[in-house]
Write a protein that holds these residues in place. Structure first.
Motif, PDB file in Angstrom:
ATOM      1  N   GLU A 230       0.830  -1.213   0.000  1.00  0.00           N
ATOM      2  CA  GLU A 230       0.000   0.000   0.000  1.00  0.00           C
ATOM      3  C   GLU A 230       0.860   1.256   0.000  1.00  0.00           C
ATOM      4  O   GLU A 230       0.584   2.208  -0.737  1.00  0.00           O
ATOM      5  CB  GLU A 230      -0.926   0.000   1.217  1.00  0.00           C
ATOM      6  N   VAL A 231       1.922   1.266   0.799  1.00  0.00           N
ATOM      7  CA  VAL A 231       2.820   2.417   0.848  1.00  0.00           C
ATOM      8  C   VAL A 231       3.492   2.610  -0.504  1.00  0.00           C
ATOM      9  O   VAL A 231       3.627   3.740  -0.995  1.00  0.00           O
ATOM     10  CB  VAL A 231       3.861   2.238   1.981  1.00  0.00           C
TER      11      VAL A 231
ATOM     12  N   LYS B 121       2.273   1.751  -3.378  1.00  0.00           N
ATOM     13  CA  LYS B 121       1.250   2.237  -4.305  1.00  0.00           C
ATOM     14  C   LYS B 121       1.036   3.742  -4.116  1.00  0.00           C
ATOM     15  O   LYS B 121       0.976   4.500  -5.093  1.00  0.00           O
ATOM     16  CB  LYS B 121      -0.056   1.478  -4.060  1.00  0.00           C
ATOM     17  N   LYS B 122       0.966   4.190  -2.855  1.00  0.00           N
ATOM     18  CA  LYS B 122       0.800   5.615  -2.582  1.00  0.00           C
ATOM     19  C   LYS B 122       2.018   6.397  -3.049  1.00  0.00           C
ATOM     20  O   LYS B 122       1.893   7.513  -3.589  1.00  0.00           O
ATOM     21  CB  LYS B 122       0.580   5.846  -1.082  1.00  0.00           C
TER      22      LYS B 122
ATOM     23  N   GLN C 115       1.829   6.911  -6.707  1.00  0.00           N
ATOM     24  CA  GLN C 115       0.851   7.952  -7.029  1.00  0.00           C
ATOM     25  C   GLN C 115       1.437   9.339  -6.795  1.00  0.00           C
ATOM     26  O   GLN C 115       1.280  10.245  -7.619  1.00  0.00           O
ATOM     27  CB  GLN C 115      -0.424   7.766  -6.198  1.00  0.00           C
ATOM     28  N   LYS C 116       2.130   9.511  -5.664  1.00  0.00           N
ATOM     29  CA  LYS C 116       2.759  10.802  -5.366  1.00  0.00           C
ATOM     30  C   LYS C 116       3.830  11.123  -6.398  1.00  0.00           C
ATOM     31  O   LYS C 116       3.957  12.273  -6.837  1.00  0.00           O
ATOM     32  CB  LYS C 116       3.370  10.790  -3.958  1.00  0.00           C
TER      33      LYS C 116
END
Length: 177
Positions: free
Chosen positions: A144-145, A147-148, A151-152
């Motif tokens: 999840e980290v 993936k974030k 995105q950033k």
């Protein structure tokens, strides 16, 4: 790399040939027996390597002149190594039998219980299933980290492209003046 022989092997237990040394040899625990067995296996491997080294250096008496004395010496060394190897194997057998005798009353644990794993259907709720679940939760959090973070990074790339285009436009306007 020689190990002290066991009293049960038929040899003297060392410099102390009395009943105290034999009693100490009988009180050896399983862990020290395993250590003695490991050292015996290492001795067996070492002796075997020496035997192969002697065999590699030996020449066959196939009609070529050779020194009979050298050949006899090498043959005697080879026979001595084989005799010592036989003694080591007997000693290893004694250690193995003694370990089996000491561990005879223990119930063996199935291998499946020693290896922690997560079952797909989740039907097994066991204390051993805790660490793998923790590891899978941690793996999921890391995913999840990541993936974030992607995105950033994508947003930052878009902002940088917009700034580049804006600077390009400003430079173009200044050049037209």
């Amino acid at each position: 790399m020689s190990t002290p022989p066991l009293a049960a092997s038929g040899m003297a237990p060392g410099p102390f040939g009395g009943p105290q040394a034999q009693q100490a040899a009988r009180e050896v625990n399983t862990a020290s027996l395993c250590r003695i067995g490991q050292e015996t296996v290492q001795d067996i491997v070492y002796r075997t390597m020496e035997i192969f080294q002697l065999l590699r250096n030996m020449q066959l008496p196939n009609g070529v002149t050779y020194h009979t004395g050298t050949y006899q010496d090498r043959l005697a060394k080879l026979q001595d190594h084989l005799r010592q190897l036989s003694i080591l194997f007997r000693k290893l057998r004694l250690v193995y039998d003694k370990c089996n005798e000491n561990c005879g009353g223990m119930d063996p644990i199935p291998v499946e219980q020693l290896i922690p794993y997560v079952e797909e259907d989740g039907s097994k709720n066991d204390d051993r299933a805790g660490p793998p679940r923790f590891a899978s939760e941690e793996r999921r959090e890391i995913a999840e980290v990541n993936k974030k973070l992607k995105q950033k990074n994508q947003q930052l790339k878009q902002i940088m492209d917009q700034l580049r285009n804006l600077i390009w436009d400003i430079n173009a306007m200044l050049a037209m003046r």
